[in-house]
Scaffold this motif. Structure first.
Motif, PDB file in Angstrom:
ATOM      1  N   PRO A  22       0.790  -1.219   0.000  1.00 14.46           N
ATOM      2  CA  PRO A  22       0.000   0.000   0.000  1.00 14.46           C
ATOM      3  C   PRO A  22       0.822   1.269   0.000  1.00 14.46           C
ATOM      4  O   PRO A  22       0.406   2.282  -0.530  1.00 14.46           O
ATOM      5  CB  PRO A  22      -0.833  -0.117   1.284  1.00 14.46           C
ATOM      6  N   GLY A  23       2.028   1.232   0.583  1.00 16.03           N
ATOM      7  CA  GLY A  23       2.802   2.455   0.684  1.00 16.03           C
ATOM      8  C   GLY A  23       3.616   2.769  -0.539  1.00 16.03           C
ATOM      9  O   GLY A  23       4.212   3.843  -0.627  1.00 16.03           O
ATOM     10  N   SER A  24       3.698   1.860  -1.493  1.00 18.08           N
ATOM     11  CA  SER A  24       4.568   2.078  -2.643  1.00 18.08           C
ATOM     12  C   SER A  24       3.894   2.945  -3.678  1.00 18.08           C
ATOM     13  O   SER A  24       2.691   2.882  -3.878  1.00 18.08           O
ATOM     14  CB  SER A  24       4.965   0.734  -3.271  1.00 18.08           C
ATOM     15  N   GLY A  25       4.667   3.769  -4.355  1.00 17.74           N
ATOM     16  CA  GLY A  25       4.154   4.618  -5.408  1.00 17.74           C
ATOM     17  C   GLY A  25       4.316   3.944  -6.751  1.00 17.74           C
ATOM     18  O   GLY A  25       4.934   2.892  -6.863  1.00 17.74           O
ATOM     19  N   PRO A  26       3.768   4.551  -7.800  1.00 21.63           N
ATOM     20  CA  PRO A  26       3.842   3.954  -9.127  1.00 21.63           C
ATOM     21  C   PRO A  26       5.266   3.969  -9.660  1.00 21.63           C
ATOM     22  O   PRO A  26       5.937   4.994  -9.632  1.00 21.63           O
ATOM     23  CB  PRO A  26       2.918   4.843  -9.966  1.00 21.63           C
ATOM     24  N   ASP A  28       8.260   4.473 -11.991  1.00 25.04           N
ATOM     25  CA  ASP A  28       8.494   5.345 -13.136  1.00 25.04           C
ATOM     26  C   ASP A  28       7.315   6.277 -13.394  1.00 25.04           C
ATOM     27  O   ASP A  28       7.101   6.707 -14.532  1.00 25.04           O
ATOM     28  CB  ASP A  28       8.793   4.520 -14.394  1.00 25.04           C
ATOM     29  N   ALA A  29       6.551   6.591 -12.360  1.00 21.94           N
ATOM     30  CA  ALA A  29       5.436   7.532 -12.476  1.00 21.94           C
ATOM     31  C   ALA A  29       4.482   7.153 -13.601  1.00 21.94           C
ATOM     32  O   ALA A  29       4.131   7.960 -14.455  1.00 21.94           O
ATOM     33  CB  ALA A  29       5.952   8.958 -12.662  1.00 21.94           C
ATOM     34  N   THR A  30       4.074   5.881 -13.619  1.00 20.76           N
ATOM     35  CA  THR A  30       3.094   5.427 -14.595  1.00 20.76           C
ATOM     36  C   THR A  30       1.953   4.723 -13.872  1.00 20.76           C
ATOM     37  O   THR A  30       2.144   4.156 -12.794  1.00 20.76           O
ATOM     38  CB  THR A  30       3.699   4.456 -15.631  1.00 20.76           C
ATOM     39  N   ALA A  61      -1.304   5.055  -6.712  1.00 19.47           N
ATOM     40  CA  ALA A  61      -1.013   6.327  -7.370  1.00 19.47           C
ATOM     41  C   ALA A  61      -2.296   7.088  -7.683  1.00 19.47           C
ATOM     42  O   ALA A  61      -2.360   8.315  -7.522  1.00 19.47           O
ATOM     43  CB  ALA A  61      -0.220   6.080  -8.650  1.00 19.47           C
ATOM     44  N   VAL A  62      -3.327   6.381  -8.131  1.00 18.71           N
ATOM     45  CA  VAL A  62      -4.621   7.011  -8.408  1.00 18.71           C
ATOM     46  C   VAL A  62      -5.216   7.551  -7.109  1.00 18.71           C
ATOM     47  O   VAL A  62      -5.722   8.681  -7.063  1.00 18.71           O
ATOM     48  CB  VAL A  62      -5.579   6.009  -9.077  1.00 18.71           C
ATOM     49  N   GLU A  63      -5.159   6.755  -6.059  1.00 19.68           N
ATOM     50  CA  GLU A  63      -5.721   7.189  -4.772  1.00 19.68           C
ATOM     51  C   GLU A  63      -4.957   8.390  -4.209  1.00 19.68           C
ATOM     52  O   GLU A  63      -5.567   9.297  -3.618  1.00 19.68           O
ATOM     53  CB  GLU A  63      -5.704   6.020  -3.791  1.00 19.68           C
ATOM     54  N   ARG A 119       1.636  14.124 -12.309  1.00 15.55           N
ATOM     55  CA  ARG A 119       1.856  13.073 -11.324  1.00 15.55           C
ATOM     56  C   ARG A 119       2.261  11.744 -11.966  1.00 15.55           C
ATOM     57  O   ARG A 119       3.165  11.076 -11.491  1.00 15.55           O
ATOM     58  CB  ARG A 119       0.593  12.849 -10.477  1.00 15.55           C
ATOM     59  N   PHE A 120       1.546  11.328 -13.008  1.00  9.76           N
ATOM     60  CA  PHE A 120       1.865  10.047 -13.645  1.00  9.76           C
ATOM     61  C   PHE A 120       1.390  10.042 -15.097  1.00  9.76           C
ATOM     62  O   PHE A 120       0.526  10.822 -15.490  1.00  9.76           O
ATOM     63  CB  PHE A 120       1.222   8.874 -12.890  1.00  9.76           C
ATOM     64  N   ASP A 121       2.008   9.151 -15.876  1.00  9.18           N
ATOM     65  CA  ASP A 121       1.558   8.883 -17.239  1.00  9.18           C
ATOM     66  C   ASP A 121       0.699   7.623 -17.227  1.00  9.18           C
ATOM     67  O   ASP A 121       0.801   6.789 -16.325  1.00  9.18           O
ATOM     68  CB  ASP A 121       2.746   8.687 -18.179  1.00  9.18           C
TER      69      ASP A 121
END
Length: 275
Positions: A22-26, A28-30, A61-63, A119-121
């Motif tokens: 749960p704590g990890s982000g996307p 390469d920002a995707t 990442a969406v949340e 934020r992300f692609d």
């Protein structure tokens, strides 16, 4: 008309990988749109907060983006695309001026790209395509391509009795056909064995499909199918898709899936990569 699922629960129940914490982000920002859509259909039907395998990082990442917009509380930023996240995403869609199916809480391409600005692609985009027809009934281009491929596997035409985008068209459908990705197939000229073959072929190409009988509801024999991962699904159809992944029949009684087992469960895009 209504819908269902089988012993395919194994895929949806696999423990999340470490990268899905749960704590990890996307990475390469995707954000993987296909994975997020899968989670948005499965997770609200789960009895717990289990994450959908392969989707946790993208969902998180969406949340996080929804939280940054003040649409989702921090306690729900957990990689699980549950009912709170669905509602928050619908609020995001409404904030963009969307309504109806475009604000159904399922990430569409444009709303997801706009949420991710700065934020992300977005990768692995899923597009329902334009509305068209199959055997005279309205479906979207993605659903039609799926039906055509199932017909190729079967060597026979599949006649659609009820298509998609048909709000109020059949009261026994309970809203399932209000959006895209939902079809009912005529089985009048099929033997029991043929009906099973048709359900199997539909499942192979990415439908949650079941043979419905008069014993189950106020309808004739037919095959009900929901295109997994379709961003245009109505809320009832979303629930049926989630039930299919979780090994249930997609009906209100949430009984075990009564159809032929097809593993692994694949969406249309996943099936295409196997060809």
């Amino acid at each position: 008309m209504a819908a269902t699922v089988t012993g395919l629960a194994a895929l949806a129940a696999v423990p999340a990988a470490a990268s899905d914490s749960p704590g990890s982000g996307p990475a390469d920002a995707t954000v993987d749109m296909a994975a997020v859509l899968r989670a948005a259909q499965i997770d609200p039907q789960r009895p717990d907060q289990t994450m959908t395998p392969g989707a946790g990082a993208s969902v998180t990442a969406v949340e996080q983006a929804l939280r940054a917009k003040g649409l989702l509380g921090p306690q729900y930023v957990d990689g699980h695309f549950g009912t709170r996240t669905v509602a928050a995403y619908a609020d995001h869609q409404h904030s963009l001026g969307y309504a109806g199916l475009a604000a159904n809480g399922l990430p569409g391409e444009e709303s997801l790209r706009r949420l991710g600005e700065g934020r992300f692609d977005v990768t692995h985009v899923v597009r329902p395509g334009t509305r068209t027809t199959h055997t005279g009934k309205v479906v979207n281009a993605r659903t039609k391509a799926m039906l055509v491929e199932a017909q190729r596997l079967l060597g026979r035409t599949l006649v659609v009795d009820q298509g998609s985008y048909n709000p109020g068209g059949d009261p026994t459908s309970a809203g399932t056909h209000d959006g895209g990705g939902a079809v009912d197939i005529n089985v009048d000229d099929m033997t029991t064995a043929t009906r099973t073959k048709v359900v199997t072929a539909l499942r192979k190409v990415g439908f949650a499909a079941w043979h419905r009988t008069p014993d189950q509801g106020d309808w004739p024999h037919h095959i009900h199918a929901i295109a997994l991962g379709d961003p245009d699904l109505s809320s009832p159809a979303q629930h049926q898709a989630g039930d299919y992944y979780l090994g249930r029949n997609g009906l209100a009684n949430e009984a075990p899936d009564d159809g032929p087992e097809v593993k692994p469960i694949r969406t249309w895009e996943q099936y295409q990569r196997t060809r």
